[in-house]
Write a protein that holds these residues in place. Structure first.
Motif, PDB file in Angstrom:
ATOM      1  N   ALA A 206     -24.871  27.128 -24.413  1.00 48.27           N
ATOM      2  CA  ALA A 206     -25.955  26.567 -24.041  1.00 48.27           C
ATOM      3  C   ALA A 206     -26.093  25.175 -23.609  1.00 48.27           C
ATOM      4  O   ALA A 206     -27.130  24.298 -23.354  1.00 48.27           O
ATOM      5  CB  ALA A 206     -26.535  26.288 -26.074  1.00 48.27           C
TER       6      ALA A 206
ATOM      7  N   GLU B  87     -28.689  23.096 -20.410  1.00 51.75           N
ATOM      8  CA  GLU B  87     -29.493  22.399 -20.712  1.00 51.75           C
ATOM      9  C   GLU B  87     -29.080  21.467 -19.544  1.00 51.75           C
ATOM     10  O   GLU B  87     -29.841  20.241 -19.138  1.00 51.75           O
ATOM     11  CB  GLU B  87     -28.954  21.186 -22.317  1.00 51.75           C
ATOM     12  CG  GLU B  87     -29.210  22.089 -23.762  1.00 51.75           C
ATOM     13  CD  GLU B  87     -28.715  21.721 -24.739  1.00 51.75           C
ATOM     14  OE1 GLU B  87     -27.705  20.567 -24.594  1.00 51.75           O
ATOM     15  OE2 GLU B  87     -29.684  22.192 -26.297  1.00 51.75           O
TER      16      GLU B  87
ATOM     17  N   HIS C 290     -33.791  23.774 -21.725  1.00 45.72           N
ATOM     18  CA  HIS C 290     -34.652  23.381 -22.986  1.00 45.72           C
ATOM     19  C   HIS C 290     -34.962  24.629 -24.218  1.00 45.72           C
ATOM     20  O   HIS C 290     -34.813  25.541 -23.926  1.00 45.72           O
ATOM     21  CB  HIS C 290     -35.216  22.584 -22.940  1.00 45.72           C
ATOM     22  CG  HIS C 290     -37.104  23.414 -22.727  1.00 45.72           C
ATOM     23  ND1 HIS C 290     -37.285  23.208 -21.344  1.00 45.72           N
ATOM     24  CD2 HIS C 290     -38.067  23.603 -23.572  1.00 45.72           C
ATOM     25  CE1 HIS C 290     -38.468  23.465 -20.916  1.00 45.72           C
ATOM     26  NE2 HIS C 290     -39.267  23.892 -22.771  1.00 45.72           N
ATOM     27  N   THR C 291     -34.693  23.999 -25.383  1.00 43.46           N
ATOM     28  CA  THR C 291     -34.504  25.577 -26.254  1.00 43.46           C
ATOM     29  C   THR C 291     -35.914  25.412 -26.795  1.00 43.46           C
ATOM     30  O   THR C 291     -37.301  24.608 -26.770  1.00 43.46           O
ATOM     31  CB  THR C 291     -34.051  24.599 -27.471  1.00 43.46           C
ATOM     32  OG1 THR C 291     -32.510  24.703 -27.264  1.00 43.46           O
ATOM     33  CG2 THR C 291     -33.749  25.829 -28.660  1.00 43.46           C
TER      34      THR C 291
END
Length: 143
Positions: free
Chosen positions: A114, A118, A123-124
């Motif tokens: 993750a 990033e 992005h989440t």
């Protein structure tokens, strides 16, 4: 970075296993054969000058949404830009097919992955991933 060939199958599947990507209901061999060389999907590999596979990525799309899967780099070569080069090549592959956005899934326990995404601009999303098994992976397709 280039599209892998049928001859690269064993090396790619072995890399996916070495990177811990064959989890849950994943069947890397089936996935390799289903994705490689299709009009809407491909597997790209990063190779050194001797032809040794250093990393790979599965890329595909459905209409305007692209996806990345099985993003992997040989653990002995991590930190050398292989993952970044593979993601960039997959993004270029998608952009050449007029794909608008790219999605990928990171397992919640894989914080390092993750953080990598990033760092390279991902992005989440506020979403929920859901699953329904149509059959157990070790069963054939026939009922």
């Amino acid at each position: 970075v280039r599209a892998v060939s049928e001859a690269d199958e064993a090396a790619v599947v072995s890399l996916w296993h070495a990177c811990g990507l064959a989890v849950g209901n994943s069947d890397p061999l089936r996935d390799f054969r289903a994705v490689r060389g299709r009009p809407s999907s491909e597997i790209l590999g990063a190779f050194d000058d001797t032809g040794r596979l250093l990393g790979s990525i599965a890329v595909g799309f459905d209409s305007n949404r692209g996806w990345l899967h099985y993003v992997s780099s040989d653990p002995a070569y991590r930190g050398r830009g292989i993952g970044r080069a593979l993601v960039a090549a997959a993004e270029d592959w998608l952009a050449a097919r007029d794909v608008v956005d790219v999605h990928l899934t990171v397992r919640a326990a894989n914080a390092a992955a993750a953080q990598f995404y990033e760092r390279i601009g991902y992005h989440t999303l506020p979403s929920i991933m859901m699953e329904k098994l149509l059959r157990k992976p070790d069963q054939g397709g026939a009922a």
